[in-house]
Design a protein around this motif. Structure first.
Motif, mmCIF file in Angstrom:
data_model
loop_
_atom_site.group_PDB
_atom_site.id
_atom_site.type_symbol
_atom_site.label_atom_id
_atom_site.label_comp_id
_atom_site.label_asym_id
_atom_site.label_seq_id
_atom_site.Cartn_x
_atom_site.Cartn_y
_atom_site.Cartn_z
ATOM 1 N N LEU A 280 -10.416 59.159 -51.837
ATOM 2 C CA LEU A 280 -9.257 58.424 -51.315
ATOM 3 C C LEU A 280 -9.086 58.503 -49.794
ATOM 4 O O LEU A 280 -8.832 57.476 -49.160
ATOM 5 C CB LEU A 280 -7.989 58.880 -52.035
ATOM 6 N N PRO A 281 -9.247 59.665 -49.166
ATOM 7 C CA PRO A 281 -9.059 59.705 -47.704
ATOM 8 C C PRO A 281 -10.072 58.860 -46.922
ATOM 9 O O PRO A 281 -9.839 58.539 -45.756
ATOM 10 C CB PRO A 281 -9.222 61.191 -47.356
ATOM 11 N N ARG A 282 -11.163 58.479 -47.547
ATOM 12 C CA ARG A 282 -12.186 57.674 -46.865
ATOM 13 C C ARG A 282 -11.908 56.173 -46.919
ATOM 14 O O ARG A 282 -12.639 55.388 -46.326
ATOM 15 C CB ARG A 282 -13.548 57.962 -47.481
ATOM 16 N N ILE A 283 -10.865 55.768 -47.636
ATOM 17 C CA ILE A 283 -10.541 54.344 -47.759
ATOM 18 C C ILE A 283 -9.804 53.914 -46.492
ATOM 19 O O ILE A 283 -8.817 54.528 -46.112
ATOM 20 C CB ILE A 283 -9.644 54.075 -48.992
ATOM 21 N N PRO A 284 -10.269 52.847 -45.850
ATOM 22 C CA PRO A 284 -9.590 52.389 -44.636
ATOM 23 C C PRO A 284 -8.219 51.780 -44.949
ATOM 24 O O PRO A 284 -7.997 51.233 -46.028
ATOM 25 C CB PRO A 284 -10.543 51.329 -44.064
ATOM 26 N N GLU A 285 -7.310 51.891 -43.980
ATOM 27 C CA GLU A 285 -5.978 51.292 -44.110
ATOM 28 C C GLU A 285 -6.106 49.787 -44.308
ATOM 29 O O GLU A 285 -7.100 49.186 -43.926
ATOM 30 C CB GLU A 285 -5.152 51.556 -42.844
ATOM 31 N N GLY A 286 -5.105 49.181 -44.878
ATOM 32 C CA GLY A 286 -5.080 47.726 -45.028
ATOM 33 C C GLY A 286 -5.258 47.300 -46.468
ATOM 34 O O GLY A 286 -4.897 48.019 -47.412
ATOM 35 N N GLN A 287 -5.830 46.112 -46.633
ATOM 36 C CA GLN A 287 -5.967 45.511 -47.962
ATOM 37 C C GLN A 287 -6.811 46.369 -48.905
ATOM 38 O O GLN A 287 -6.500 46.479 -50.092
ATOM 39 C CB GLN A 287 -6.557 44.099 -47.845
ATOM 40 N N ALA A 288 -7.856 46.991 -48.395
ATOM 41 C CA ALA A 288 -8.697 47.836 -49.256
ATOM 42 C C ALA A 288 -7.890 48.992 -49.831
ATOM 43 O O ALA A 288 -8.011 49.312 -51.020
ATOM 44 C CB ALA A 288 -9.899 48.362 -48.483
ATOM 45 N N LEU A 289 -7.045 49.607 -49.027
ATOM 46 C CA LEU A 289 -6.235 50.712 -49.515
ATOM 47 C C LEU A 289 -5.190 50.225 -50.514
ATOM 48 O O LEU A 289 -4.942 50.888 -51.534
ATOM 49 C CB LEU A 289 -5.562 51.450 -48.355
ATOM 50 N N ARG A 290 -4.614 49.056 -50.273
ATOM 51 C CA ARG A 290 -3.645 48.506 -51.231
ATOM 52 C C ARG A 290 -4.324 48.224 -52.575
ATOM 53 O O ARG A 290 -3.764 48.502 -53.633
ATOM 54 C CB ARG A 290 -2.998 47.236 -50.665
ATOM 55 N N GLU A 291 -5.529 47.689 -52.539
ATOM 56 C CA GLU A 291 -6.250 47.433 -53.790
ATOM 57 C C GLU A 291 -6.697 48.731 -54.455
ATOM 58 O O GLU A 291 -6.795 48.808 -55.679
ATOM 59 C CB GLU A 291 -7.429 46.486 -53.552
ATOM 60 N N THR A 292 -6.929 49.757 -53.654
ATOM 61 C CA THR A 292 -7.254 51.069 -54.218
ATOM 62 C C THR A 292 -6.067 51.602 -55.002
ATOM 63 O O THR A 292 -6.228 52.117 -56.121
ATOM 64 C CB THR A 292 -7.639 52.059 -53.101
ATOM 65 N N TRP A 293 -4.857 51.466 -54.457
ATOM 66 C CA TRP A 293 -3.658 51.913 -55.172
ATOM 67 C C TRP A 293 -3.458 51.099 -56.450
ATOM 68 O O TRP A 293 -3.061 51.648 -57.480
ATOM 69 C CB TRP A 293 -2.424 51.843 -54.271
ATOM 70 N N ALA A 294 -3.741 49.810 -56.394
ATOM 71 C CA ALA A 294 -3.640 48.978 -57.605
ATOM 72 C C ALA A 294 -4.672 49.426 -58.644
ATOM 73 O O ALA A 294 -4.371 49.501 -59.841
ATOM 74 C CB ALA A 294 -3.822 47.505 -57.250
ATOM 75 N N HIS A 295 -5.885 49.728 -58.193
ATOM 76 C CA HIS A 295 -6.940 50.224 -59.080
ATOM 77 C C HIS A 295 -6.505 51.535 -59.738
ATOM 78 O O HIS A 295 -6.627 51.703 -60.965
ATOM 79 C CB HIS A 295 -8.226 50.425 -58.267
ATOM 80 N N MET A 296 -5.976 52.443 -58.938
ATOM 81 C CA MET A 296 -5.528 53.726 -59.468
ATOM 82 C C MET A 296 -4.393 53.547 -60.478
ATOM 83 O O MET A 296 -4.380 54.212 -61.523
ATOM 84 C CB MET A 296 -5.090 54.642 -58.329
ATOM 85 N N THR A 297 -3.476 52.659 -60.168
ATOM 86 C CA THR A 297 -2.358 52.400 -61.081
ATOM 87 C C THR A 297 -2.860 51.855 -62.415
ATOM 88 O O THR A 297 -2.433 52.299 -63.485
ATOM 89 C CB THR A 297 -1.357 51.422 -60.441
ATOM 90 N N ALA A 298 -3.778 50.899 -62.354
ATOM 91 C CA ALA A 298 -4.332 50.312 -63.584
ATOM 92 C C ALA A 298 -5.079 51.365 -64.397
ATOM 93 O O ALA A 298 -4.927 51.433 -65.629
ATOM 94 C CB ALA A 298 -5.251 49.146 -63.247
ATOM 95 N N MET A 299 -5.851 52.205 -63.733
ATOM 96 C CA MET A 299 -6.637 53.195 -64.462
ATOM 97 C C MET A 299 -5.764 54.312 -65.029
ATOM 98 O O MET A 299 -6.018 54.801 -66.137
ATOM 99 C CB MET A 299 -7.746 53.764 -63.568
ATOM 100 N N LEU A 300 -4.729 54.719 -64.302
ATOM 101 C CA LEU A 300 -3.794 55.708 -64.851
ATOM 102 C C LEU A 300 -3.024 55.135 -66.032
ATOM 103 O O LEU A 300 -2.753 55.842 -67.011
ATOM 104 C CB LEU A 300 -2.838 56.199 -63.768
ATOM 105 N N THR A 301 -2.704 53.850 -65.953
ATOM 106 C CA THR A 301 -2.049 53.180 -67.080
ATOM 107 C C THR A 301 -2.976 53.163 -68.288
ATOM 108 O O THR A 301 -2.556 53.462 -69.413
ATOM 109 C CB THR A 301 -1.631 51.753 -66.684
ATOM 110 N N ALA A 302 -4.248 52.822 -68.061
ATOM 111 C CA ALA A 302 -5.226 52.821 -69.155
ATOM 112 C C ALA A 302 -5.338 54.215 -69.760
ATOM 113 O O ALA A 302 -5.322 54.365 -70.988
ATOM 114 C CB ALA A 302 -6.589 52.345 -68.644
#
Length: 142
Positions: free
Chosen positions: A66-88
């Protein structure tokens, strides 16, 4: 030197186990498949349990990245990915628990099947987002 993150290597195991668990649940409603599987609820419970167990190191490896993800859209999509996977994860764990009586696997109830179906949808969405992070943003590739 190219770095090889551990997270992408580990995620295949829970994805496969959870997907197969849902497939076994679906197959248990087809009489010829149910007879072939012999107690499909055991297969499903085993696959879901292994998927939940191996998801833990996969999620931990993702958190390390996670700390290697650049700020911006990539980080926002990373949070969405994490949310979806934690939900799963939560839905498949719920499906597993709902399918147990004590520690004995039981044929899935309607609620358990619903948890599995929504878990699969969350898994597919999270997987798509994870692929997008790698192939669109180049996360984990150097």
């Amino acid at each position: 030197m190219s770095r090889h993150p551990l997270h992408p290597a580990l995620v295949h195991f829970p994805v496969a186990c959870w997907s197969l668990g849902v497939a076994v649940d679906a197959a248990s409603f087809v009489p010829t498949m149910a007879a072939w599987l012999e107690r499909p609820e055991r297969w499903s419970a085993g696959l879901l349990a292994v998927g939940c167990l191996v998801a833990l190191p996969a999620m931990l490896a993702g958190m390390v990245e996670l700390p290697r993800i650049p700020e911006g859209q990539a980080l926002r999509e990373t949070w969405a990915h994490m949310t979806a996977m934690l939900t799963a994860f939560a839905l498949f764990l719920g499906r597993l628990v709902l399918g147990l009586d004590g520690l004995q696997p039981q044929p899935p109830s309607g609620l358990a099947l619903t948890f599995g179906a929504f878990g699969f949808v969350a898994l597919a969405a999270g997987g798509w987002l994870g692929g997008r992070l790698v192939y669109h943003y180049g996360i984990g590739r150097e």
